[in-house]
Structures are given as structure tokens and as C-alpha cells.
Design a protein around this motif. Structure first.
Motif, mmCIF file in Angstrom:
data_model
loop_
_atom_site.group_PDB
_atom_site.id
_atom_site.type_symbol
_atom_site.label_atom_id
_atom_site.label_comp_id
_atom_site.label_asym_id
_atom_site.label_seq_id
_atom_site.Cartn_x
_atom_site.Cartn_y
_atom_site.Cartn_z
ATOM 1 N N SER A 260 0.811 -1.223 0.000
ATOM 2 C CA SER A 260 0.000 0.000 0.000
ATOM 3 C C SER A 260 0.840 1.267 0.000
ATOM 4 O O SER A 260 0.316 2.359 -0.274
ATOM 5 C CB SER A 260 -0.936 0.008 1.214
ATOM 6 O OG SER A 260 -0.204 -0.018 2.421
ATOM 7 N N ASN B 180 -12.236 -1.992 7.650
ATOM 8 C CA ASN B 180 -12.353 -0.548 7.864
ATOM 9 C C ASN B 180 -11.085 0.023 8.485
ATOM 10 O O ASN B 180 -10.661 1.139 8.144
ATOM 11 C CB ASN B 180 -13.565 -0.245 8.749
ATOM 12 C CG ASN B 180 -14.870 -0.431 8.004
ATOM 13 O OD1 ASN B 180 -14.929 -0.263 6.784
ATOM 14 N ND2 ASN B 180 -15.925 -0.782 8.724
ATOM 15 N N LYS C 37 -8.600 0.360 5.749
ATOM 16 C CA LYS C 37 -8.949 1.500 4.886
ATOM 17 C C LYS C 37 -8.470 2.803 5.493
ATOM 18 O O LYS C 37 -7.913 3.666 4.802
ATOM 19 C CB LYS C 37 -10.462 1.534 4.669
ATOM 20 C CG LYS C 37 -10.914 2.665 3.765
ATOM 21 C CD LYS C 37 -12.427 2.650 3.591
ATOM 22 C CE LYS C 37 -12.879 3.794 2.701
ATOM 23 N NZ LYS C 37 -14.370 3.807 2.541
ATOM 24 N N GLU C 38 -8.690 2.959 6.791
ATOM 25 C CA GLU C 38 -8.282 4.188 7.473
ATOM 26 C C GLU C 38 -6.764 4.304 7.575
ATOM 27 O O GLU C 38 -6.207 5.394 7.394
ATOM 28 C CB GLU C 38 -8.894 4.223 8.876
ATOM 29 C CG GLU C 38 -10.410 4.350 8.896
ATOM 30 C CD GLU C 38 -10.892 5.636 8.251
ATOM 31 O OE1 GLU C 38 -10.245 6.688 8.477
ATOM 32 O OE2 GLU C 38 -11.893 5.595 7.510
ATOM 33 N N SER D 143 -5.237 3.337 3.456
ATOM 34 C CA SER D 143 -5.929 3.866 2.262
ATOM 35 C C SER D 143 -6.152 2.801 1.192
ATOM 36 O O SER D 143 -6.022 3.068 -0.008
ATOM 37 C CB SER D 143 -5.148 5.050 1.671
ATOM 38 O OG SER D 143 -5.043 6.087 2.613
ATOM 39 N N ILE E 69 -8.624 -0.180 -0.699
ATOM 40 C CA ILE E 69 -10.026 -0.292 -1.113
ATOM 41 C C ILE E 69 -10.543 -1.633 -0.613
ATOM 42 O O ILE E 69 -10.101 -2.683 -1.082
ATOM 43 C CB ILE E 69 -10.151 -0.200 -2.646
ATOM 44 C CG1 ILE E 69 -9.565 1.119 -3.149
ATOM 45 C CG2 ILE E 69 -11.616 -0.345 -3.067
ATOM 46 C CD1 ILE E 69 -9.431 1.187 -4.653
ATOM 47 N N PRO E 70 -11.451 -1.637 0.375
ATOM 48 C CA PRO E 70 -11.884 -2.894 0.982
ATOM 49 C C PRO E 70 -13.160 -3.453 0.363
ATOM 50 O O PRO E 70 -14.052 -2.700 -0.036
ATOM 51 C CB PRO E 70 -12.134 -2.495 2.435
ATOM 52 C CG PRO E 70 -12.625 -1.083 2.334
ATOM 53 C CD PRO E 70 -11.961 -0.469 1.124
#
Length: 242
Positions: A26, A42, A45-46, A49, A51-52
Motif C-alpha cells: 500500500s 475498515n 482502509k483508514e 488507504s 479499497i476494501p
């Protein structure tokens, strides 16, 4: 293949080897993560960054949904890393064996990989160079006594990977395998000694991809393959007791 500025899919990316892959990739790539746990997705994602996509790979309807959603926003994919797997250890002769785990294990470990590969193939063909990376196990080469279905799925994955590689010869897509030894993950808690750490396993996998290693024997798998060639009876007896 340099793993920079790529669109990369990682299944089972919320823990173990998959999580370490996500952390590393990432930093320089757009990473799509498939996993079952919504809260962990989540968090990824936080923090990274990514894409889940929340998807249960034992449910083919969800697998097909995820592939369709990904293709809508990503018509070009550079790398598909099929990492997710489950393992149930009770023997068929054990009172603890649960019949429903047979289909769950086969679908998650094998059928979903075949399906995702087929469904995402058009997007992989759009990249100048792309790769399908199947995270496999030394158990594909020699099974152990427990986890018969798991061993069978890994053996099937090895055959699938080789056959698909033949089919895609001369194309832009390389079909690779990372043959893992025993790695310290939730799956292997309480089993075995001398386990490879998830970060070491992930780094070895990524190094193999960047250097074009088609069958990447990691850690003790190198010794296992050598033993199978020279003294197969020793290798199979050793794995039988693993």
C-alpha cells in the motif's frame, strides 16, 4: 515486475501474511483487499488507504459480486494475489470433524481462486505485464496426516497453477506460486515449531514476484522439494508426522 504504481488485489488481507502484504504494497500501489471481517477492513482502509471489499470466499455468489464490483472501477489490474485460505485440522475419523467444513474449505481454498482468476482475467489482460500469484504450501508437494481436505486443496492449487501457466504462455500474464512453509498465523497457533514470521513470508513472496520466480519455494519448502527428488520416502514420512 517492479511493484510500484500497480493495481493489486490481495485476498485474505486482514491478518497474517495477507496483512503484511497489504502493509508493504500500500505504500506505493493501489491495493484492493478482500476479507470477511468488516471492522478489520475498515481499519485497513483508514490506516493504509486501501479499497476494501467484505466478501466470504466460501460463498460463490459473494465471489462473483466482488469480481463484478472491482471490474466496474478497475478495468485494468496488474496483480492478483490469491492468499486467503482456511484449514480444519480434525481427521475424518474424529468426533470433532464437522461435515460442512468440507465444502467451505474446498470453496475458499480452491474454487474461489479459480473463479476470481477467470472473472478478473479480462482486467489482467489489459496491463502491459501482470501476474497471478497463488499462495500455496509445502503440503501441496507432500501431505500431512491431519487436514486432509486442506492438503488436497493445496495439491489442486499447484496443478491449477501449472496448467494455467501453460495456457497463458506467451501472454502478458505470469502465473506464480509462493510455496509457504509453516508460518506463524492464527491458523497455525499451537502447531509446530520453527515457524516463519508473516513479515518474512510476505517479503519472500514479494521478492519472488519482483524477480520473476514462478515457483518460489520459501524457507523449509526448498529442503522438502530437494528431499522429494532424492529420497521421496523420507520426505513423505517426515510430512506424515508433521
Amino acid at each position: 515486475m517492479k511493484l510500484e504504481n500497480r493495481v493489486i488485489i490481495v485476498t485474505g488481507g486482514t491478518s497474517g501474511i495477507g496483512l503484511e502484504l497489504v502493509k508493504s504494497l500500500s505504500q506505493r500501489n493501489e491495493v484492493i483487499v478482500l476479507g470477511r471481517n468488516a471492522s478489520l477492513l475498515n481499519e485497513l482502509k483508514e490506516k493504509y488507504s486501501v479499497i476494501p471489499y467484505q466478501v466470504d470466499l466460501s460463498d460463490m455468489a459473494q465471489v462473483e459480486w466482488a469480481a463484478s464490483e472491482i471490474l466496474e472501477t478497475h478495468p485494468k489490474i496488474d496483480v492478483l494475489i490469491n492468499n486467503a485460505a482456511v484449514q480444519y485440522t480434525p481427521a475424518f475419523t474424529s468426533d470433532d470433524f464437522a461435515y460442512h467444513t468440507i465444502s467451505d474449505e474446498i470453496t475458499t481454498n480452491f474454487t474461489s481462486i479459480c473463479s476470481l482468476t477467470y472473472l478478473l482475467l479480462p482486467a489482467l489482460k489489459q496491463a502491459r505485464e501482470s501476474a497471478i500469484v497463488n499462495v500455496n504450501s509445502g503440503l501441496a508437494l507432500a501431505p500431512k496426516t491431519s487436514s486432509a481436505v486442506y492438503c488436497a486443496t493445496k495439491s489442486a492449487l499447484n496443478a491449477f497453477s501449472l496448467s494455467l501457466r501453460y495456457q497463458l504462455e506467451g501472454s502478458n500474464i505470469k502465473v506464480m506460486q509462493a510455496m509457504m512453509p509453516l508460518v506463524q498465523t492464527k491458523m497455525t497457533d499451537g502447531r509446530g515449531q520453527g515457524k516463519l514470521t508473516p513479515i518474512s513470508a510476505a517479503n519472500a513472496l514479494l521478492n519472488g514476484v519482483e524477480n520473476g520466480v514462478l515457483d518460489n519455494d520459501i524457507g523449509k519448502v526448498r529442503l522438502l522439494r530437494w528431499l522429494i527428488r532424492l529420497v521421496p520416502s523420507v520426505a513423505f514420512n517426515m510430512m506424515k508426522r508433521a
